[in-house]
Design a protein around this motif. Structure first.
Motif, short mmCIF file in Angstrom:
data_model
loop_
_atom_site.label_atom_id
_atom_site.label_comp_id
_atom_site.label_asym_id
_atom_site.label_seq_id
_atom_site.Cartn_x
_atom_site.Cartn_y
_atom_site.Cartn_z
N GLY A 1 0.61 -1.24 -0.01
CA GLY A 1 0.04 0.08 0.09
C GLY A 1 0.75 1.51 0.00
O GLY A 1 0.15 2.36 0.17
N GLU A 2 2.24 1.18 -0.40
CA GLU A 2 3.01 2.28 -0.08
C GLU A 2 3.54 2.56 -1.55
O GLU A 2 3.48 1.59 -2.42
CB GLU A 2 4.22 2.25 0.93
N VAL A 3 4.07 3.80 -1.62
CA VAL A 3 4.98 4.22 -2.91
C VAL A 3 6.02 4.93 -2.32
O VAL A 3 6.38 5.66 -1.35
CB VAL A 3 4.01 5.19 -3.65
N VAL A 4 6.94 5.11 -3.25
CA VAL A 4 8.18 5.76 -3.13
C VAL A 4 8.13 7.03 -3.93
O VAL A 4 7.90 6.82 -5.14
CB VAL A 4 9.63 4.87 -3.40
N VAL A 5 8.35 8.19 -3.31
CA VAL A 5 8.23 9.40 -4.03
C VAL A 5 9.81 9.98 -4.06
O VAL A 5 10.44 10.06 -3.11
CB VAL A 5 7.52 10.36 -3.24
N GLU A 6 10.10 10.49 -5.28
CA GLU A 6 11.39 11.06 -5.48
C GLU A 6 10.87 12.30 -4.91
O GLU A 6 10.16 13.05 -5.58
CB GLU A 6 11.75 11.35 -7.05
N GLY B 1 6.61 15.87 -4.53
CA GLY B 1 7.62 15.05 -5.48
C GLY B 1 6.85 14.09 -6.44
O GLY B 1 5.42 14.35 -6.48
N THR B 2 7.50 13.33 -6.92
CA THR B 2 7.00 12.37 -8.18
C THR B 2 6.96 11.11 -7.69
O THR B 2 8.17 10.48 -7.26
CB THR B 2 7.91 12.60 -9.32
N VAL B 3 6.24 10.41 -7.71
CA VAL B 3 6.20 8.76 -7.59
C VAL B 3 6.76 7.87 -8.44
O VAL B 3 6.86 8.30 -9.61
CB VAL B 3 4.70 8.25 -7.48
N VAL B 4 7.72 7.35 -8.23
CA VAL B 4 8.46 6.52 -8.92
C VAL B 4 8.70 5.10 -8.67
O VAL B 4 8.98 4.29 -9.35
CB VAL B 4 10.26 6.97 -8.58
N ARG B 5 8.03 4.74 -7.56
CA ARG B 5 7.90 3.10 -7.48
C ARG B 5 6.46 2.92 -6.52
O ARG B 5 6.10 3.76 -5.91
CB ARG B 5 8.88 2.52 -6.65
N ALA B 6 5.95 1.68 -6.99
CA ALA B 6 4.70 1.45 -6.42
C ALA B 6 4.74 0.05 -5.54
O ALA B 6 5.37 -0.88 -6.35
CB ALA B 6 3.45 1.46 -7.43
N GLY B 7 4.46 -0.06 -4.44
CA GLY B 7 4.28 -1.26 -3.84
C GLY B 7 3.29 -2.00 -4.03
O GLY B 7 2.41 -1.69 -4.79
N TRP C 1 -0.19 5.35 -10.51
CA TRP C 1 0.44 6.13 -9.64
C TRP C 1 1.89 6.77 -10.16
O TRP C 1 2.31 7.57 -10.05
CB TRP C 1 0.26 5.79 -8.14
N VAL C 2 2.75 5.80 -10.69
CA VAL C 2 4.01 5.89 -10.95
C VAL C 2 3.98 7.07 -12.10
O VAL C 2 3.18 7.13 -12.99
CB VAL C 2 4.47 4.67 -11.48
N GLY C 3 4.72 8.21 -11.80
CA GLY C 3 4.70 9.13 -12.49
C GLY C 3 3.92 10.43 -12.23
O GLY C 3 4.23 11.55 -12.75
N ARG C 4 3.17 10.11 -11.23
CA ARG C 4 2.31 11.17 -10.82
C ARG C 4 3.06 12.32 -9.78
O ARG C 4 3.65 11.66 -9.02
CB ARG C 4 1.19 10.91 -10.30
N ARG C 5 2.99 13.43 -10.01
CA ARG C 5 3.45 14.39 -8.94
C ARG C 5 2.25 14.54 -7.50
O ARG C 5 1.12 14.75 -8.02
CB ARG C 5 3.72 15.91 -9.42
N ALA C 6 2.91 14.52 -6.31
CA ALA C 6 1.87 14.66 -5.42
C ALA C 6 2.42 15.07 -4.13
O ALA C 6 3.53 15.48 -4.35
CB ALA C 6 1.55 12.98 -4.98
N SER D 1 -2.18 8.44 1.48
CA SER D 1 -2.01 9.77 2.17
C SER D 1 -1.61 10.80 0.97
O SER D 1 -1.22 12.12 1.31
CB SER D 1 -0.56 9.81 2.79
N LEU D 2 -1.74 10.43 -0.12
CA LEU D 2 -1.40 11.47 -1.31
C LEU D 2 -2.38 12.34 -1.70
O LEU D 2 -3.60 11.64 -1.84
CB LEU D 2 -0.79 10.71 -2.46
N HIS D 3 -1.88 13.33 -2.12
CA HIS D 3 -2.86 14.30 -3.01
C HIS D 3 -2.17 14.69 -4.15
O HIS D 3 -1.18 15.36 -4.16
CB HIS D 3 -3.24 15.57 -2.14
N GLU D 4 -2.94 14.16 -5.40
CA GLU D 4 -2.27 14.44 -6.77
C GLU D 4 -2.04 15.94 -6.94
O GLU D 4 -3.02 16.67 -6.62
CB GLU D 4 -2.97 13.83 -7.67
N LEU D 5 -0.85 16.38 -7.53
CA LEU D 5 -0.87 17.96 -7.88
C LEU D 5 -1.13 18.25 -9.12
O LEU D 5 -0.88 17.48 -10.25
CB LEU D 5 0.52 18.59 -7.67
N PRO D 6 -2.07 19.44 -9.45
CA PRO D 6 -2.29 19.77 -10.81
C PRO D 6 -1.02 20.22 -11.42
O PRO D 6 0.11 20.54 -10.97
CB PRO D 6 -3.13 20.97 -10.76
N SER D 7 -0.90 20.21 -12.83
CA SER D 7 0.26 20.31 -13.46
C SER D 7 0.90 21.85 -13.40
O SER D 7 1.95 21.96 -13.54
CB SER D 7 0.08 20.11 -15.03
N GLY D 8 0.06 22.87 -13.00
CA GLY D 8 0.42 24.17 -12.96
C GLY D 8 1.12 24.52 -11.65
O GLY D 8 1.70 25.46 -11.43
#
Length: 332
Positions: free
Chosen positions: A25-30, A68-74, A81-86, A134-141
């Motif tokens: 249920g976790e992700v790694v964020v850059e 940051g940006t999600v780079v890994r998904a557990g 989710w991978v590649g999304r900014r949050a 726990s994540l909230h996705e960020l709009p592109s702007g």
């Protein structure tokens, strides 16, 4: 990877640590940007109450304001989710207790707090592992500085919402006080700030707020205490109009005392603001719409190797007038 580690009071620096592994249920964020907060300072000095209470212990990896940006998904996380900014919620409840089930995970007695409580590593690092819930996705702007200011903005959203009224007084023109003033003004209120240092007052005035060291002319429908002065809540209660609202978002190092008889006789509603959790989505939306732009608050951005000096109270060379210091963990 590189991370900023506090080993004890006044003992901290950049260290090589193991890469975070995403649990179920976790992700790694850059991490793109992280903020330095007064709570981080208290852990650096050893004054944070969680240390005495056993909720936190050294060594610690700080950082609870970040984007940051999600780079890994557990396991159990959708790969989309991978590649999304949050951005992420600091407060991670157990998910089982009555408070969590009622949507108040930020008050869970067994909660972890990212970079603060329960050994959960923070975001003053190149990467951080957090629950996807726990994540909230960020709009592109929304750029990095805006993303890193969502967490303190979520606190300020809640304080501004609690400080309903036509005329509001904010005590303390630091980051949280200024953000609260910005959100309160965006809601249509007339906002005044009171502070103690000429530089902070001048900066508040540069944002268009009346700001003084003395008391402006009353009345005030709401007074927000955003200071770390133990005498400030009682002062705020004295200043607020009968039937008004007292909002406490600042925390002092020693107990604050006020006369409950005044609270009753003035028919005042008192509100405490613990965390950003219920305000994060609203902060993201307000930034995305342009209702509030907190970027002028950012004085400088440093690398991980500059964090210790900031926690020790030093201003980075060339820093602007704002109160907030951000961190780019990938800056050399």
């Amino acid at each position: 990877m590189k991370a900023f580690v506090v080993h004890g009071p006044g003992e901290a620096g950049v260290a090589e640590v193991a890469e975070p592994e995403p649990g179920v249920g976790e992700v790694v964020v850059e991490v793109e940007r992280a903020g330095v907060c007064g709570t981080d300072v208290e852990f650096f000095t050893g004054e944070m109450e969680y240390l005495a209470e056993g909720h936190a212990r050294y060594p610690m990896r700080l950082g609870h304001e970040w984007c940051g940006t999600v780079v890994r998904a557990g396991e159990g996380v959708h790969p989309a989710w991978v590649g999304r900014r949050a951005v992420g919620d600091t407060m991670l409840g157990c998910g089982r207790c009555r408070r969590c089930r009622g949507g108040r995970q930020h008050t869970c007695a067994d909660r972890e707090e990212v970079g603060i409580r329960g050994g959960r590593a923070g975001a003053l690092a190149e990467r951080v592992a957090v629950p996807v819930t726990s994540l909230h996705e960020l709009p592109s702007g929304l750029d990095g500085p805006l993303g890193a200011l969502v967490e303190p903005g979520g606190n300020a959203v809640r304080a501004a919402r609690a400080a309903a009224g036509e005329r509001v007084l904010v005590l303390g023109p630091g980051t949280i006080g200024l953000l609260t003033a910005l959100f309160t003004r965006a809601a249509g209120a007339e906002v005044h700030l009171v502070g103690t240092t000429p530089a902070s007052l001048e900066f508040a005035r540069s944002l268009g707020f009346p700001a003084t060291a003395g008391l402006p002319e009353p009345p005030f429908d709401a007074v927000v205490d955003a200071t770390n002065d133990p005498a400030s809540p009682a002062r705020a209660l004295e200043l607020v109009e009968p039937g008004g609202r007292l909002v406490c978002i600042g925390l002092a190092g020693t107990p604050s005392r006020l006369d409950a008889r005044s609270l009753v006789f003035k028919d005042v509603t008192a509100v405490g603001i613990l965390s950003a959790s219920p305000g994060l989505a609203d902060a993201v939306e307000a930034y995305a719409r342009g209702d509030v732009d907190p970027r002028p608050l950012v004085a400088a951005t440093v690398g991980l190797d500059g964090v210790a000096a900031v926690l020790a109270g030093e201003r980075p060379p060339g820093a602007l007038a704002g109160p907030k210091i951000l961190v780019d963990p990938h800056r050399g």
